[in-house]
Design a protein around this motif. Sequence first.
Motif, PDB file in Angstrom:
ATOM      1  N   GLU A  71      51.287  35.704  48.625  1.00 38.75           N
ATOM      2  CA  GLU A  71      51.551  34.768  48.008  1.00 38.75           C
ATOM      3  C   GLU A  71      52.096  35.123  47.233  1.00 38.75           C
ATOM      4  O   GLU A  71      52.623  33.773  46.077  1.00 38.75           O
ATOM      5  CB  GLU A  71      50.516  33.497  48.146  1.00 38.75           C
ATOM      6  N   HIS A  98      54.150  24.107  54.147  1.00 42.56           N
ATOM      7  CA  HIS A  98      53.282  24.820  53.845  1.00 42.56           C
ATOM      8  C   HIS A  98      54.231  24.757  52.255  1.00 42.56           C
ATOM      9  O   HIS A  98      55.261  25.980  52.361  1.00 42.56           O
ATOM     10  CB  HIS A  98      52.842  26.212  54.189  1.00 42.56           C
ATOM     11  N   LYS A 101      56.030  28.552  51.960  1.00 44.27           N
ATOM     12  CA  LYS A 101      57.481  28.536  52.753  1.00 44.27           C
ATOM     13  C   LYS A 101      58.525  27.898  51.744  1.00 44.27           C
ATOM     14  O   LYS A 101      59.213  28.553  52.042  1.00 44.27           O
ATOM     15  CB  LYS A 101      56.500  28.738  54.721  1.00 44.27           C
ATOM     16  N   PHE A 147      50.277  32.730  56.433  1.00 42.25           N
ATOM     17  CA  PHE A 147      49.631  31.750  54.711  1.00 42.25           C
ATOM     18  C   PHE A 147      48.940  31.029  55.205  1.00 42.25           C
ATOM     19  O   PHE A 147      48.943  29.507  55.117  1.00 42.25           O
ATOM     20  CB  PHE A 147      51.160  30.695  54.317  1.00 42.25           C
ATOM     21  N   TYR A 148      48.463  31.619  57.051  1.00 47.44           N
ATOM     22  CA  TYR A 148      47.279  31.038  57.407  1.00 47.44           C
ATOM     23  C   TYR A 148      46.218  31.378  57.821  1.00 47.44           C
ATOM     24  O   TYR A 148      46.323  32.448  58.544  1.00 47.44           O
ATOM     25  CB  TYR A 148      47.793  29.978  58.596  1.00 47.44           C
TER      26      TYR A 148
END
Length: 232
Positions: A71, A98, A101, A147-148
Amino acid sequence: MEFTMNEGHPVEVEVGGRRYARHAIHTRFVEIGESYLDLIREYVLPVWQPGDLLSSSEKVVAPCQGRVVYEEDVEPGLLARFLAPFASGTPDAFGVKHPAKMQFAINECGAARVLWAAICAGVAKLFGRTGVFYEMTGREVAGLDGFYGAEFDTYAHMGVRIPADPDGVCDEVERELGVRMMVVDANNINVEILGKSSSLPWSEDELKAMIADNPAGQGTELTPFILIRPLD
């Protein structure tokens, strides 16, 4: 050996007039930098027999190759934060909705291309067409997962890219271990064959049909390997 599948998925499927049995192979959580050859030796070879086909999730191969992005490396800029809310998404696959992304897409393709893709995608939606943004930005953007952290905390601040040279990976696995394999990017909406052993006799449509219901699952199943055995 008794073939078992994740809940809601049948063991047997019929493709092109032939029947196949499928077996979901449970593994540990795969860490970054592990060897996919060692994982296949450990989990697949004990149940493998000649004629079988192994379907491997790209979420095994890519981390083994170190194909991840963190991130802090994709801190969303102004354009990413502006465009992300307009993107389409689902609870299972929110894509470039997101901001991290979206920033990855900008880093990968350039701001001008991403902005143009977003404009074209918005126009296409008016005519009922979806997926235009990913068609224009390419497979690297479409294939970025992570990212989840709902299922695994590890993925909360990390994205997993598509594997490098998935065809070559499959040929390496067959050469080293004798296992015929395909690498897939599958979810509850779509299935894509990223790579396959060059010796496979099945067409891409047949390979997709064997796993059209995403038998590896979309949550915490830890079954990234699906063994597929012809029954006829």
